[in-house]
Design a protein around this motif. Sequence first.
Motif, PDB file in Angstrom:
ATOM      1  N   SER A  22       0.829  -1.204   0.000  1.00 36.87           N
ATOM      2  CA  SER A  22       0.000   0.000   0.000  1.00 36.87           C
ATOM      3  C   SER A  22       0.867   1.260   0.000  1.00 36.87           C
ATOM      4  N   TRP A  23       2.062   1.179   0.585  1.00 32.97           N
ATOM      5  CA  TRP A  23       2.979   2.331   0.529  1.00 32.97           C
ATOM      6  C   TRP A  23       3.589   2.480  -0.863  1.00 32.97           C
ATOM      7  N   VAL A  24       3.834   1.365  -1.557  1.00 33.25           N
ATOM      8  CA  VAL A  24       4.324   1.441  -2.937  1.00 33.25           C
ATOM      9  C   VAL A  24       3.268   2.104  -3.811  1.00 33.25           C
ATOM     10  N   THR A  25       2.011   1.718  -3.625  1.00 36.69           N
ATOM     11  CA  THR A  25       0.919   2.342  -4.374  1.00 36.69           C
ATOM     12  C   THR A  25       0.828   3.824  -4.049  1.00 36.69           C
ATOM     13  N   THR A  26       0.988   4.176  -2.795  1.00 32.64           N
ATOM     14  CA  THR A  26       0.950   5.588  -2.409  1.00 32.64           C
ATOM     15  C   THR A  26       2.055   6.365  -3.117  1.00 32.64           C
ATOM     16  N   ALA A  27       3.257   5.805  -3.135  1.00 29.29           N
ATOM     17  CA  ALA A  27       4.376   6.480  -3.809  1.00 29.29           C
ATOM     18  C   ALA A  27       4.101   6.621  -5.308  1.00 29.29           C
ATOM     19  N   ALA A  28       3.611   5.553  -5.940  1.00 31.20           N
ATOM     20  CA  ALA A  28       3.295   5.610  -7.371  1.00 31.20           C
ATOM     21  C   ALA A  28       2.215   6.647  -7.641  1.00 31.20           C
ATOM     22  N   ARG A  29       1.228   6.696  -6.748  1.00 32.08           N
ATOM     23  CA  ARG A  29       0.125   7.657  -6.877  1.00 32.08           C
ATOM     24  C   ARG A  29       0.631   9.091  -6.817  1.00 32.08           C
ATOM     25  N   VAL A  30       1.509   9.368  -5.863  1.00 31.85           N
ATOM     26  CA  VAL A  30       2.033  10.729  -5.680  1.00 31.85           C
ATOM     27  C   VAL A  30       2.949  11.130  -6.838  1.00 31.85           C
ATOM     28  N   VAL A  31       3.793  10.201  -7.298  1.00 38.60           N
ATOM     29  CA  VAL A  31       4.687  10.506  -8.424  1.00 38.60           C
ATOM     30  C   VAL A  31       3.879  10.824  -9.677  1.00 38.60           C
ATOM     31  N   LEU A  32       2.942   9.944 -10.025  1.00 34.52           N
ATOM     32  CA  LEU A  32       2.124  10.166 -11.218  1.00 34.52           C
ATOM     33  C   LEU A  32       1.299  11.442 -11.076  1.00 34.52           C
ATOM     34  N   ILE A  77      -4.588  17.845 -15.144  1.00 40.26           N
ATOM     35  CA  ILE A  77      -4.735  18.428 -13.812  1.00 40.26           C
ATOM     36  C   ILE A  77      -5.795  17.694 -13.002  1.00 40.26           C
ATOM     37  N   ILE A  78      -6.938  17.412 -13.606  1.00 39.32           N
ATOM     38  CA  ILE A  78      -8.005  16.711 -12.876  1.00 39.32           C
ATOM     39  C   ILE A  78      -7.547  15.320 -12.458  1.00 39.32           C
ATOM     40  N   ALA A  79      -6.962  14.560 -13.382  1.00 43.33           N
ATOM     41  CA  ALA A  79      -6.475  13.210 -13.036  1.00 43.33           C
ATOM     42  C   ALA A  79      -5.402  13.296 -11.955  1.00 43.33           C
ATOM     43  N   VAL A  85      -5.116  13.167  -3.999  1.00 40.34           N
ATOM     44  CA  VAL A  85      -5.949  12.982  -2.809  1.00 40.34           C
ATOM     45  C   VAL A  85      -6.441  11.545  -2.662  1.00 40.34           C
ATOM     46  N   GLY A  86      -6.196  10.727  -3.697  1.00 45.24           N
ATOM     47  CA  GLY A  86      -6.595   9.323  -3.629  1.00 45.24           C
ATOM     48  C   GLY A  86      -8.086   9.119  -3.753  1.00 45.24           C
ATOM     49  N   LEU A  87      -8.727   9.855  -4.646  1.00 44.39           N
ATOM     50  CA  LEU A  87     -10.164   9.720  -4.862  1.00 44.39           C
ATOM     51  C   LEU A  87     -10.397   9.192  -6.271  1.00 44.39           C
ATOM     52  N   PHE A  88     -11.230   8.151  -6.378  1.00 46.41           N
ATOM     53  CA  PHE A  88     -11.437   7.472  -7.664  1.00 46.41           C
ATOM     54  C   PHE A  88     -10.077   7.081  -8.256  1.00 46.41           C
ATOM     55  N   THR A  89      -9.258   6.545  -7.402  1.00 45.97           N
ATOM     56  CA  THR A  89      -7.858   6.275  -7.717  1.00 45.97           C
ATOM     57  C   THR A  89      -7.674   5.389  -8.937  1.00 45.97           C
ATOM     58  N   ARG A  90      -8.411   4.304  -8.998  1.00 44.56           N
ATOM     59  CA  ARG A  90      -8.242   3.372 -10.118  1.00 44.56           C
ATOM     60  C   ARG A  90      -8.607   4.043 -11.442  1.00 44.56           C
ATOM     61  N   VAL A  91      -9.684   4.802 -11.468  1.00 48.43           N
ATOM     62  CA  VAL A  91     -10.112   5.493 -12.691  1.00 48.43           C
ATOM     63  C   VAL A  91      -9.091   6.566 -13.081  1.00 48.43           C
ATOM     64  N   ALA A  92      -8.656   7.362 -12.111  1.00 47.53           N
ATOM     65  CA  ALA A  92      -7.683   8.422 -12.390  1.00 47.53           C
ATOM     66  C   ALA A  92      -6.371   7.834 -12.890  1.00 47.53           C
ATOM     67  N   ALA A  93      -5.947   6.719 -12.312  1.00 46.82           N
ATOM     68  CA  ALA A  93      -4.723   6.060 -12.779  1.00 46.82           C
ATOM     69  C   ALA A  93      -4.920   5.504 -14.185  1.00 46.82           C
ATOM     70  N   GLY A  94      -6.110   4.997 -14.470  1.00 44.78           N
ATOM     71  CA  GLY A  94      -6.416   4.520 -15.816  1.00 44.78           C
ATOM     72  C   GLY A  94      -6.323   5.639 -16.841  1.00 44.78           C
ATOM     73  N   VAL A  95      -6.854   6.804 -16.489  1.00 44.23           N
ATOM     74  CA  VAL A  95      -6.755   7.972 -17.373  1.00 44.23           C
ATOM     75  C   VAL A  95      -5.288   8.351 -17.559  1.00 44.23           C
ATOM     76  N   GLY A  96      -4.540   8.396 -16.466  1.00 44.95           N
ATOM     77  CA  GLY A  96      -3.115   8.709 -16.551  1.00 44.95           C
ATOM     78  C   GLY A  96      -2.375   7.702 -17.413  1.00 44.95           C
ATOM     79  N   GLY A  97      -2.725   6.423 -17.299  1.00 45.02           N
ATOM     80  CA  GLY A  97      -2.099   5.382 -18.103  1.00 45.02           C
ATOM     81  C   GLY A  97      -2.408   5.537 -19.585  1.00 45.02           C
ATOM     82  N   VAL A  98      -3.662   5.867 -19.902  1.00 42.92           N
ATOM     83  CA  VAL A  98      -4.035   6.091 -21.307  1.00 42.92           C
ATOM     84  C   VAL A  98      -3.258   7.279 -21.866  1.00 42.92           C
ATOM     85  N   LEU A  99      -3.112   8.332 -21.062  1.00 40.70           N
ATOM     86  CA  LEU A  99      -2.323   9.489 -21.506  1.00 40.70           C
ATOM     87  C   LEU A  99      -0.881   9.079 -21.778  1.00 40.70           C
TER      88      LEU A  99
END
Length: 189
Positions: A22-32, A77-79, A85-99
């Motif tokens: 969960s800390w690895v995910t947090t780090a990946a989330r913050v970096v992206l 910016i939205i993603a 903040v970790g809200l709708f994380t999976r969807v936001a990461a999916g958008v970031g991945g598509v980008l």
Amino acid sequence: MVQLASGAQVSGRLPSEKPALSWVTTAARVVLAAVLIVAGGLKIGAPALSVQAVRAYQLLPESLAQVVGYGLPVVEIIAGLLLLVGLFTRVAAGVGGVLMVAFVIGIGSAWARGLRIDCGCFGGDGTLAAGQDPSYLWELARDIGLLACAAWIVVKPVSRLSLDSALGFGGTREPVDEDGPDEGRDDRD
């Protein structure tokens, strides 16, 4: 502790996601999130330059290049904010991945076609300064690394310091068996 009709006992505790993961995910989330917010923030103040950077790739028709040039900073910016903040994380990461996939395709295509442009990833109009060479290899490596972050988050969305966890989104509130599997126990009536 709750006794189910089958006789199994379950608690209402959060599942024991491995804390390190969960800390690895947090780090990946913050970096992206940071990269997306900075990239979008640097472009949003000069949308005409963003449109010009999209045009520099010579991949999209003019009307679509304008839509992408104006819309891309907003989406980034939205993603990024949702990831931060970790809200709708999976969807936001999916958008970031598509980008990131789109950026890898665009940069790879520009490189393969011999275009000499700046990616425009962090602002600018896509033109290189006099005597400057494109840095396609570095840009591709960066975007592939960010794509890996996005993929990790999509697969392992449970992270620390997130609104998803606080609000119980993403399956983080599923009851778990406190005692583990019951070996040799027959719950049939």
